[in-house]
Design an enzyme around this catalytic site. Structure first.
Site, mmCIF file in Angstrom:
data_model
loop_
_atom_site.group_PDB
_atom_site.id
_atom_site.type_symbol
_atom_site.label_atom_id
_atom_site.label_comp_id
_atom_site.label_asym_id
_atom_site.label_seq_id
_atom_site.Cartn_x
_atom_site.Cartn_y
_atom_site.Cartn_z
ATOM 1 N N ASP A 105 21.702 5.047 -47.616
ATOM 2 C CA ASP A 105 21.314 5.020 -48.882
ATOM 3 C C ASP A 105 21.171 6.503 -49.452
ATOM 4 O OD1 ASP A 105 20.285 4.466 -51.351
ATOM 5 O OD2 ASP A 105 18.708 3.128 -50.865
HETATM 6 C C1 BGC Z 1 19.200 3.290 -54.069
HETATM 7 C C2 BGC Z 1 20.412 2.655 -53.940
HETATM 8 C C3 BGC Z 1 21.669 3.173 -54.773
HETATM 9 C C4 BGC Z 1 21.667 4.767 -54.882
HETATM 10 C C5 BGC Z 1 22.936 5.177 -55.523
HETATM 11 C C6 BGC Z 1 19.280 4.689 -54.327
HETATM 12 O O1 BGC Z 1 18.325 5.461 -54.653
HETATM 13 O O2 BGC Z 1 18.190 2.886 -53.239
HETATM 14 O O3 BGC Z 1 20.445 1.033 -54.002
HETATM 15 O O4 BGC Z 1 22.906 2.422 -54.476
HETATM 16 O O5 BGC Z 1 20.598 5.229 -54.835
HETATM 17 O O6 BGC Z 1 22.412 5.374 -56.830
#
Ligand code: BGC
Length: 803
Positions: free
Chosen positions: A296
């Protein structure tokens, strides 16, 4: 605030949000000219990955496993949200490093679970737009209990991913609804892993049928937003395996997604992205996952441990991460063979990507067609919670007194990376008008003036300011009693919409969120009193992404329609249900408890902080935290049913405008060898056509293992049954469906004894039961002893037996 101060503050905000942020990296060059010039070099696709890897420098490898970086807030042009690339697809969440001399293109990844999240307007030019369809949120899709339909949504969704030049969609998301306050529950499907896993498989298969990839997330046990980057989730092996990993296992085996996204949190002491046993032992060795794992955004801390764990790609990536990997190889603390495997797995997926195939994307998805899919799915997943005296569908009542802020300003979906930049959202006001209903003008004017005034006083902030200090939704407009009484005279029916929104970065609160605000309570009472006095009905519409309290006020409503957050066609879909054009067939995939205190995780949510161990100051301050899942496997209905706690609306519950009769439950055998088939006839005994979500639960003997009283093991949705029409539904049950994880033996065991198959309309409304015997225990799977908690967990056990 001057511009440079603003940028500094934004940078600090972003560090707070992603505490492991280092600095943004420089973005990549294009690929073709250089690639032409170096013809003698091996080329991806023409030569084996082995040859490609042999030709790569250490620097190239270390850059390929680390994304191209993160465009800092404040950079120009402003992107909309979290992940921001300005390269091929502005507003996408990230890209990978291109190595043109070896024919390796950069690939683009973008959010999110309810629709593609990219920047809709580029370079201030609105003559051409890049809007995407906002589909209903995952919680609604799960409430359809219809995997074929969810696959259809996936096909439409994936076509937009493909048409907009994105290679991998950062979705679907399938964490378990452990607690109603979870800020991202709307992005997730259910409290039950079978539903979560099967919905995810269907969605992945639909999306990937377009030749693009998915990233199922957040692996694993990311069940809260509070302290999400630091929280240590302490959890038993059994609860992990049966509840928090099971959905991922079903999805991996059922759809082999291109990628998996690891979660931020720690599990039993180690960051998920640094945990070899999670990313490799379980995901790859036990389940056979073939794609790559990405972090993530800014997840985990140690890039070298992440490589070793099998977390192949670090997103969004920073030059410092690449440098640490290079240093580790040079200092023998990372075997280059491990890095080569990480690279190989990424290359395997790049080989399948539209970017590698040089796909000429149109930037012109069929948004009209996809809006129809969105509307149809929304209708199938709305849940009719209450319908006293056949209040719905509306009959000749055409004059509607429409109350509630979100009747006028409806919420299509949640916030954060789960949001979608859509071209429009149909409000309930508009949807009712489209369906031929007239909303009272005076009421409408008052709401319009109130909401406009609120918006003027709370101008739109940019994403980062909003993240740091969210604008509270407009407090409910307090329509006065005189107005309500007058409208009870003049209108045929009252509709009151209650709305809630939430999203990434924060969990929900109890006051004015899980519970109604005082103004909302007062309005429900006042509207009910006034309209009931005139023998007219009050319909409540719930425009929410997660569960709220209903017990204290529901008696006032004649009907309650749980519309969830239904995507951009919201108003049209709700109007179709209210009018009876569509018959509701959604059922709850998550329990509505009678009160928050009944929630099994209530005393362990969101856990404890350890401020004495905090590091850093100000925006950089990080507070270690931990949460212990003391409720163990007793999540959702597994708890309420086993411990006889009556919920407000149980798992699996939902009404229809027609009735269904269940008959003739038959098992293929009364003794189990390796499979049993159960069949049951479902008949529409009412007056209108409808569909029924049929659920099969199993009660196990529970002689040697602690077991919930019932567990969902299969489900199906009938076709649209005309009045009088029947359909026979059939379910296959295998030995794995009977088994539970025995921690002492690290095995899944189907115990010998008598099992009950309970087929019903909900987890409490069982219509037919049959039994079969398993004469001898079956060990269905032997697993590795991994992810063992380091501390004793005072885990909840069933009172059915002492184990
Ligand atoms: C989130 C993810 C997301 C990623 C990219 C993160 O803060 O937890 O679910 O895909 O950001 O935007």
């Amino acid at each position: 605030m001057n511009v440079s101060l603003q940028i500094t503050v934004m940078k600090q905000i972003e560090r707070l949000r992603f505490p492991f942020l280092l600095t943004a990296s420089v973005l990549i060059p294009g690929m073709s000219a250089l690639a032409q010039a170096e013809k003698s070099l091996p080329q991806l696709g023409k030569n084996s990955n082995k040859e490609i890897i042999a030709a790569m420098t250490l620097e190239e490898k270390a850059k390929l496993v680390v994304g191209n970086g993160f465009r800092m807030p404040g950079a120009r042009p402003q992107g909309p949200t979290i992940g921001q690339t300005e390269e091929k697809v502005p507003g996408a969440a990230g890209t990978t490093f291109a190595i043109p001399r070896l024919g390796i293109p950069s690939i683009v990844v973008a959010d999110g679970p309810a629709g593609l999240r990219i920047q809709p307007i580029r370079n201030h030019d609105s003559s051409k737009t890049y809007y995407a369809t906002a589909f209903p949120v995952a919680t609604l899709l799960a409430s359809t209990w219809d995997t074929a339909l969810v696959k259809k949504v996936g096909v439409a969704f994936g076509s937009e991913v493909h048409d907009y030049g994105v290679d991998i969609l950062l979705a679907p998301a399938l964490n378990i609804h452990r607690n109603p306050l979870g800020g991202r529950n709307f992005e997730y499907y259910s409290e039950d892993p079978l539903i979560a896993g099967r919905m995810t498989s269907a969605m992945v298969n639909g999306i990937e049928s377009n030749g693009v990839g998915t990233s199922i997330k957040h692996y694993a046990a990311n069940n809260q937003e509070s302290n999400r980057n630091t929280v240590n989730t302490i959890i038993s092996e059994r609860a992990l395996r049966e509840i928090y990993l099971k959905g991922f296992e079903i999805a991996v085996k059922g759809s082999q997604p291109w990628t998996v996204m690891s979660s931020y949190n720690k599990i039993n002491g180690t960051y998920a992205s640094e945990e070899y046993d999670l990313q490799t032992t379980i995901l790859r060795k036990e389940w056979g996952f073939k794609g790559f794992v990405m972090t993530d955004w800014f997840g985990g801390k140690n890039p070298v441990e992440q490589m070793k764990a099998g977390n192949d790609l670090l997103m969004p990536g920073s030059p410092q991460q690449s440098q640490r990997i290079i240093d580790a190889v040079n200092h023998d603390s990372l075997d280059v063979k491990i890095l080569d495997e990480n690279v190989n797995r990424i290359l395997n997926i790049i080989l399948q990507s539209p970017s590698f195939k040089n796909y000429k994307y149109s930037d012109k998805p069929d948004l009209k067609k996809d809006a129809e899919v969105s509307r149809m799915a929304a209708e199938e997943g709305m849940v009719l919670l209450k319908n006293d005296g056949s209040a719905l569908p509306l009959k000749s009542q055409k004059k509607v007194a429409l109350f509630g802020n979100t009747s006028y300003d409806i919420i299509a979906g949640g916030t954060g990376s789960g949001d979608v930049n859509k071209a429009y959202t149909i409000s309930l006001l508009q949807g009712l008008a489209n369906a031929g209903y007239a909303a009272d003008d005076e009421v409408k004017q008052q709401y319009a003036a109130y909401l406009a005034d609120y918006k003027t006083k709370h101008p739109k902030k940019n994403f980062f300011e909003e993240f740091m200090n969210p604008t509270p939704p407009a407090p409910e407009f307090e329509a006065n009693k005189d107005l309500i009484n007058k409208k009870a005279d003049e209108s045929d029916v009252a509709i009151f919409t209650i709305g809630r929104n939430a999203g990434e970065g924060r969990d929900r609160k109890l006051e004015n969120d899980y519970y109604l605000s005082d103004a909302e309570k007062q309005l429900v009472t006042n509207i009910a009193d006034a309209f009931h006095a005139k023998n007219k009905k009050l319909i409540v519409v719930l425009n929410i992404g997660g569960v709220i309290e209903v017990t204290s006020w529901r008696d006032n409503a004649d009907a309650i329609l749980l519309a969830w957050q239904p995507g951009m066609e919201a108003g049209n879909a709700i109007a179709d249900i209210l009018s009876g054009k569509a018959n509701p067939s959604g059922k709850l995939a998550t329990t509505f408890p009678a009160d928050y205190k009944d929630v099994p995780s209530a005393k362990n949510f969101p856990g404890k902080e350890h401020p004495e161990q905090a590091t850093g100051n100000g925006f950089m301050r990080q507070v270690p935290a931990e949460v212990t899942y003391e409720e163990g496997i007793y999540v959702g209905y597994r708890y309420y049913n086993t411990f006889n706690i009556s919920p407000a609306y149980e798992f699996g519950y939902g009404l229809s405008y027609t009735n269904f009769d269940y008959s003739n439950l038959k098992l293929s055998s009364s003794s189990f060898s390796n499979k049993i088939t159960a069949t049951i006839a479902i008949k529409n005994t009412g007056k209108v056509a409808g569909k029924e979500a049929v659920q099969l639960y199993i009660s196990a003997p529970a002689k040697t293992l602690d077991k919930p009283s019932e567990e969902l093991k299969a489900f199906a949705k009938t076709k649209l049954l005309q009045p009088g029409e029947s359909q026979t539904v059939s379910f296959d049950i295998d030995a794995a469906d009977l088994s539970s994880f025995d921690t002492n033996r690290e095995s899944w065991i189907a115990e010998a004894g008598t099992y009950s198959i309970k087929v019903g309309a909900s987890s409490k409304n069982i219509k037919q039961t049959a039994t079969f015997d398993l004469t001898k225990e079956i060990v269905t799977e032997k697993d590795n002893k991994v992810l063992v908690p380091q501390t004793e967990i005072n885990e909840l056990r069933s009172q059915r037996k002492a184990f």
